[in-house]
Enzyme design. Structure first.
Site, PDB file in Angstrom:
ATOM      1  N   ARG A  16      -8.232 -41.289  -7.375  1.00 54.48           N
ATOM      2  CA  ARG A  16      -7.824 -40.326  -8.409  1.00 54.48           C
ATOM      3  C   ARG A  16      -9.021 -39.941  -9.286  1.00 54.48           C
ATOM      4  O   ARG A  16      -9.513 -38.815  -9.216  1.00 54.48           O
ATOM      5  CB  ARG A  16      -6.687 -40.923  -9.254  1.00 54.48           C
ATOM      6  CG  ARG A  16      -5.967 -39.928 -10.156  1.00 54.48           C
ATOM      7  CD  ARG A  16      -6.691 -39.624 -11.454  1.00 54.48           C
ATOM      8  NE  ARG A  16      -6.928 -40.819 -12.262  1.00 54.48           N
ATOM      9  CZ  ARG A  16      -7.698 -40.845 -13.342  1.00 54.48           C
ATOM     10  NH1 ARG A  16      -8.305 -39.745 -13.749  1.00 54.48           N
ATOM     11  NH2 ARG A  16      -7.909 -41.955 -14.007  1.00 54.48           N
ATOM     12  N   ASP A  17      -9.539 -40.880 -10.057  1.00 52.01           N
ATOM     13  CA  ASP A  17     -10.626 -40.555 -10.987  1.00 52.01           C
ATOM     14  C   ASP A  17     -11.882 -40.160 -10.208  1.00 52.01           C
ATOM     15  O   ASP A  17     -12.651 -39.289 -10.630  1.00 52.01           O
ATOM     16  CB  ASP A  17     -10.919 -41.795 -11.867  1.00 52.01           C
ATOM     17  CG  ASP A  17     -11.575 -41.452 -13.182  1.00 52.01           C
ATOM     18  OD1 ASP A  17     -12.266 -40.426 -13.251  1.00 52.01           O
ATOM     19  OD2 ASP A  17     -11.425 -42.217 -14.148  1.00 52.01           O
ATOM     20  N   HIS A 215     -11.490 -49.395 -19.155  1.00 56.10           N
ATOM     21  CA  HIS A 215     -11.813 -48.348 -18.174  1.00 56.10           C
ATOM     22  C   HIS A 215     -13.176 -47.774 -18.565  1.00 56.10           C
ATOM     23  O   HIS A 215     -13.261 -46.895 -19.415  1.00 56.10           O
ATOM     24  CB  HIS A 215     -10.699 -47.296 -18.258  1.00 56.10           C
ATOM     25  CG  HIS A 215     -10.834 -46.111 -17.357  1.00 56.10           C
ATOM     26  ND1 HIS A 215     -10.070 -45.930 -16.221  1.00 56.10           N
ATOM     27  CD2 HIS A 215     -11.616 -44.997 -17.439  1.00 56.10           C
ATOM     28  CE1 HIS A 215     -10.373 -44.770 -15.652  1.00 56.10           C
ATOM     29  NE2 HIS A 215     -11.313 -44.176 -16.375  1.00 56.10           N
ATOM     30  N   HIS A 217     -16.574 -45.792 -17.838  1.00 52.53           N
ATOM     31  CA  HIS A 217     -17.357 -44.894 -16.984  1.00 52.53           C
ATOM     32  C   HIS A 217     -18.813 -45.336 -17.048  1.00 52.53           C
ATOM     33  O   HIS A 217     -19.227 -46.018 -17.985  1.00 52.53           O
ATOM     34  CB  HIS A 217     -17.178 -43.436 -17.426  1.00 52.53           C
ATOM     35  CG  HIS A 217     -15.918 -42.868 -16.859  1.00 52.53           C
ATOM     36  ND1 HIS A 217     -15.886 -42.119 -15.710  1.00 52.53           N
ATOM     37  CD2 HIS A 217     -14.627 -42.992 -17.251  1.00 52.53           C
ATOM     38  CE1 HIS A 217     -14.639 -41.801 -15.426  1.00 52.53           C
ATOM     39  NE2 HIS A 217     -13.848 -42.318 -16.346  1.00 52.53           N
ATOM     40  N   CYS A 251     -14.483 -37.208 -15.297  1.00 49.68           N
ATOM     41  CA  CYS A 251     -13.412 -36.279 -15.645  1.00 49.68           C
ATOM     42  C   CYS A 251     -14.010 -34.878 -15.692  1.00 49.68           C
ATOM     43  O   CYS A 251     -15.019 -34.655 -16.362  1.00 49.68           O
ATOM     44  CB  CYS A 251     -12.839 -36.669 -17.007  1.00 49.68           C
ATOM     45  SG  CYS A 251     -11.683 -35.447 -17.640  1.00 49.68           S
ATOM     46  N   ASN A 260     -17.869 -43.953 -12.426  1.00 51.79           N
ATOM     47  CA  ASN A 260     -17.098 -45.059 -12.994  1.00 51.79           C
ATOM     48  C   ASN A 260     -17.834 -46.356 -12.686  1.00 51.79           C
ATOM     49  O   ASN A 260     -18.645 -46.416 -11.757  1.00 51.79           O
ATOM     50  CB  ASN A 260     -15.728 -45.144 -12.317  1.00 51.79           C
ATOM     51  CG  ASN A 260     -14.655 -44.319 -12.999  1.00 51.79           C
ATOM     52  OD1 ASN A 260     -14.204 -44.663 -14.076  1.00 51.79           O
ATOM     53  ND2 ASN A 260     -14.269 -43.225 -12.374  1.00 51.79           N
TER      54      ASN A 260
HETATM   55  P1  HMG Z   1      -1.205 -25.745 -19.743  1.00 49.14           P
HETATM   56  O1  HMG Z   1      -1.911 -24.569 -19.137  1.00 49.14           O
HETATM   57  O2  HMG Z   1      -1.264 -25.889 -21.218  1.00 49.14           O
HETATM   58  O3  HMG Z   1       0.312 -25.901 -19.318  1.00 49.14           O
HETATM   59  O4  HMG Z   1      -1.783 -27.038 -19.035  1.00 49.14           O
HETATM   60  P2  HMG Z   1       1.430 -24.995 -18.811  1.00 49.14           P
HETATM   61  O5  HMG Z   1       2.663 -25.842 -18.891  1.00 49.14           O
HETATM   62  O6  HMG Z   1       1.391 -23.689 -19.536  1.00 49.14           O
HETATM   63  O7  HMG Z   1       1.112 -24.749 -17.260  1.00 49.14           O
HETATM   64  C1  HMG Z   1       0.162 -23.833 -16.773  1.00 49.14           C
HETATM   65  C2  HMG Z   1       0.402 -23.631 -15.295  1.00 49.14           C
HETATM   66  O8  HMG Z   1       0.243 -24.855 -14.586  1.00 49.14           O
HETATM   67  C3  HMG Z   1       1.818 -23.139 -14.984  1.00 49.14           C
HETATM   68  O9  HMG Z   1       1.737 -22.385 -13.806  1.00 49.14           O
HETATM   69  C4  HMG Z   1       2.555 -24.424 -14.670  1.00 49.14           C
HETATM   70  O10 HMG Z   1       3.662 -24.252 -13.851  1.00 49.14           O
HETATM   71  C5  HMG Z   1       1.476 -25.218 -13.956  1.00 49.14           C
HETATM   72  P3  HMG Z   1       1.832 -20.747 -13.859  1.00 49.14           P
HETATM   73  O11 HMG Z   1       3.105 -20.446 -14.562  1.00 49.14           O
HETATM   74  O12 HMG Z   1       0.605 -20.342 -14.652  1.00 49.14           O
HETATM   75  O13 HMG Z   1       1.742 -20.352 -12.421  1.00 49.14           O
HETATM   76  N1  HMG Z   1       1.671 -26.651 -14.143  1.00 49.14           N
HETATM   77  C6  HMG Z   1       1.772 -27.530 -13.146  1.00 49.14           C
HETATM   78  N2  HMG Z   1       1.753 -27.363 -11.801  1.00 49.14           N
HETATM   79  C7  HMG Z   1       1.899 -28.488 -11.066  1.00 49.14           C
HETATM   80  N3  HMG Z   1       2.025 -29.739 -11.593  1.00 49.14           N
HETATM   81  C8  HMG Z   1       2.049 -29.914 -12.921  1.00 49.14           C
HETATM   82  C9  HMG Z   1       1.931 -28.786 -13.744  1.00 49.14           C
HETATM   83  N4  HMG Z   1       1.890 -28.614 -15.082  1.00 49.14           N
HETATM   84  C10 HMG Z   1       1.753 -27.313 -15.304  1.00 49.14           C
HETATM   85  N5  HMG Z   1       2.170 -31.139 -13.433  1.00 49.14           N
HETATM   86  C11 HMG Z   1      -1.645 -29.344 -18.383  1.00 49.14           C
HETATM   87  C12 HMG Z   1      -1.423 -28.329 -19.469  1.00 49.14           C
HETATM   88  C13 HMG Z   1      -1.508 -30.723 -18.981  1.00 49.14           C
HETATM   89  C14 HMG Z   1      -0.589 -29.163 -17.297  1.00 49.14           C
HETATM   90  C15 HMG Z   1      -3.051 -29.116 -17.761  1.00 49.14           C
HETATM   91  O14 HMG Z   1      -3.999 -29.015 -18.801  1.00 49.14           O
HETATM   92  C16 HMG Z   1      -3.453 -30.251 -16.842  1.00 49.14           C
HETATM   93  O15 HMG Z   1      -2.863 -30.411 -15.782  1.00 49.14           O
HETATM   94  N6  HMG Z   1      -4.499 -31.028 -17.224  1.00 49.14           N
HETATM   95  C17 HMG Z   1      -4.926 -32.163 -16.463  1.00 49.14           C
HETATM   96  C18 HMG Z   1      -6.406 -32.366 -16.613  1.00 49.14           C
HETATM   97  C19 HMG Z   1      -6.839 -33.573 -15.836  1.00 49.14           C
HETATM   98  O16 HMG Z   1      -6.223 -33.947 -14.829  1.00 49.14           O
HETATM   99  N7  HMG Z   1      -7.923 -34.227 -16.274  1.00 49.14           N
HETATM  100  C20 HMG Z   1      -8.421 -35.392 -15.607  1.00 49.14           C
HETATM  101  C21 HMG Z   1      -7.543 -36.574 -15.739  1.00 49.14           C
HETATM  102  S1  HMG Z   1      -7.761 -37.441 -17.274  1.00 49.14           S
HETATM  103  C22 HMG Z   1      -9.091 -38.478 -16.983  1.00 49.14           C
HETATM  104  O17 HMG Z   1      -9.736 -38.385 -15.985  1.00 49.14           O
HETATM  105  C23 HMG Z   1      -9.393 -39.563 -17.989  1.00 49.14           C
HETATM  106  C24 HMG Z   1      -8.994 -40.963 -17.506  1.00 49.14           C
HETATM  107  O18 HMG Z   1      -9.674 -41.288 -16.304  1.00 49.14           O
HETATM  108  C25 HMG Z   1      -9.347 -42.011 -18.580  1.00 49.14           C
HETATM  109  C26 HMG Z   1     -10.797 -41.872 -19.096  1.00 49.14           C
HETATM  110  O19 HMG Z   1     -11.729 -41.915 -18.298  1.00 49.14           O
HETATM  111  O20 HMG Z   1     -10.927 -41.709 -20.306  1.00 49.14           O
HETATM  112  C27 HMG Z   1      -7.498 -41.053 -17.233  1.00 49.14           C
HETATM  113 MG    MG Z   2     -11.669 -42.019 -16.163  1.00 45.22          MG
END
Ligand code: HMG
Ligand code: MG
Length: 308
Positions: A16-17, A215, A217, A251, A260
């Site tokens: 995933r990450d 966690h 990085h 990320c 990581n």
């Molecule tokens: P948004 O644009 O504010 O939300 O995104 P929305 O609800 O308006 O949705 C926009 C579009 O996305 C729509 O489609 C939704 O249907 C679709 P449209 O109408 O434009 O065709 N949509 C989805 N489609 C499929 N699955 C879904 C989904 N949600 C909405 N679940 C949102 C808000 C949170 C959805 C977006 O910003 C997002 O998905 N962000 C994720 C970013 C991400 O994955 N970042 C990396 C992970 S975090 C990380 O790595 C840190 C971690 O490792 C810890 C660390 O290291 O600190 C965990």
């Molecule tokens: Mg991470």
């Protein structure tokens, strides 16, 4: 005398990450093979994929097929990242039985990553928790990103550190919502052992070591500092540690975050300290070598690079 936990649970986040941050699109079948190889190593938890918006992270838009396609090994958990109710429903339809929700201790980071303030993100998780926890009794992990520094706040003030009290408040809210385990993210690999001690000191006054994971990085591939951070956390009783095969990871919304803590380097250190993990290091390297060949580049793990 320093007393370390006798065993550590490693949470493997490579599929995933790691893969969310790759420029090249990894074929679904290779993602599945990567998870299956990791499953053979004895890793107890493998974060398999995510169900975020494919517009935000196209790299993992095949989460459904990946989760359906993997061979689940008895005793291994395969949590998936879920940002909202839509993500949860997609994950459930693909067979998820553990999930991870995610927010941050920095408002700026949260806006960039999930387009929500911290408060808005918690509101978004309420229906997710109601369905996942109250109705389905799923195990839920909660990530708190930017527990030490935030890439966007640093642009405004290069000396700015995240106030541990802010992290505490977010952790408290997630625990109050019913989250089982909190992973404390050093999202841009900026923590020093003293920062780790300061944060854990505050958190461990309220929460137990069974509720907290770390966690780290390894953005700059300092290796040594990241491992020192882990040692500091272990010293304070933490026994759940996230890492990523080969050191893959980052990320897409944390500029510069490129790696990581490598699972191999973590295991090598822990086994050297006589801390049990239940993981076969050679089998993790098999998985890393496989994904390295798919990505056509060497991975950053020191252990892997040593050719041991
Ligand atoms: P948004 O644009 O504010 O939300 O995104 P929305 O609800 O308006 O949705 C926009 C579009 O996305 C729509 O489609 C939704 O249907 C679709 P449209 O109408 O434009 O065709 N949509 C989805 N489609 C499929 N699955 C879904 C989904 N949600 C909405 N679940 C949102 C808000 C949170 C959805 C977006 O910003 C997002 O998905 N962000 C994720 C970013 C991400 O994955 N970042 C990396 C992970 S975090 C990380 O790595 C840190 C971690 O490792 C810890 C660390 O290291 O600190 C965990
Ligand atoms: Mg991470």
């Amino acid at each position: 005398m320093t007393i370390y936990p006798p065993s550590v649970r490693i949470v493997e986040v490579g599929p995933r990450d790691g893969l969310q941050n790759e420029k090249m699109s990894v074929p679904t079948a290779d993602k599945i093979r990567f998870v299956n190889l990791l499953s053979e190593s004895g890793l107890p938890v493998i974060e398999a994929t995510s169900f975020v918006s494919p517009k935000s992270v196209p790299q993992l838009s095949d989460g459904d097929q990946v989760l359906r396609g993997i061979s689940r090994k008895a005793g291994v958990s395969y949590p998936v990242l879920v940002p909202n109710l839509l993500g949860l429903e997609r994950a459930l339809a693909a067979g998820a039985s553990e999930i991870a929700i995610f927010t941050a201790a920095s408002e700026l980071f949260n806006q960039h990553n999930i387009n929500a303030s911290i408060a808005e993100s918690l509101l978004r998780f309420e229906p997710v928790m109601k369905r996942a926890k109250a109705e389905l009794k799923l195990w839920v992990r909660g990530y708190v990103s930017t527990c030490f520094r935030c890439p966007y706040e640093l642009k405004e003030d290069p000396t700015k550190k995240i106030d541990p009290q802010k992290v505490f408040d977010v952790v408290q809210k997630l625990i109050d919502m019913g989250v089982d385990e909190i992973s404390l993210g050093d999202t841009i690999g900026a923590a020093e052992p003293d920062d780790v001690a300061r944060l854990l000191d505050i958190l461990l006054k309220r929460f137990s070591v069974d509720q907290l994971a770390v966690h780290f990085h390894d953005t700059y591939h300092f290796h040594e500092r990241t491992l020192k951070n882990v040692r500091k956390a272990l010293e304070m009783g933490i026994w759940i540690v996230d890492s990523s095969a080969g050191g893959l990871g980052g990320c897409p919304y944390a500029p510069g975050a490129s790696g990581n803590l490598a699972t191999e380097d973590l295991i090598h250190m822990l086994h050297g300290m006589k801390i049990d993990t239940g993981v076969d290091l050679a089998k993790v390297t098999d998985a890393s070598r496989f994904i390295s060949s798919v990505l056509r580049r060497p991975l950053t793990s020191r252990y892997l690079q040593s050719g041991a």
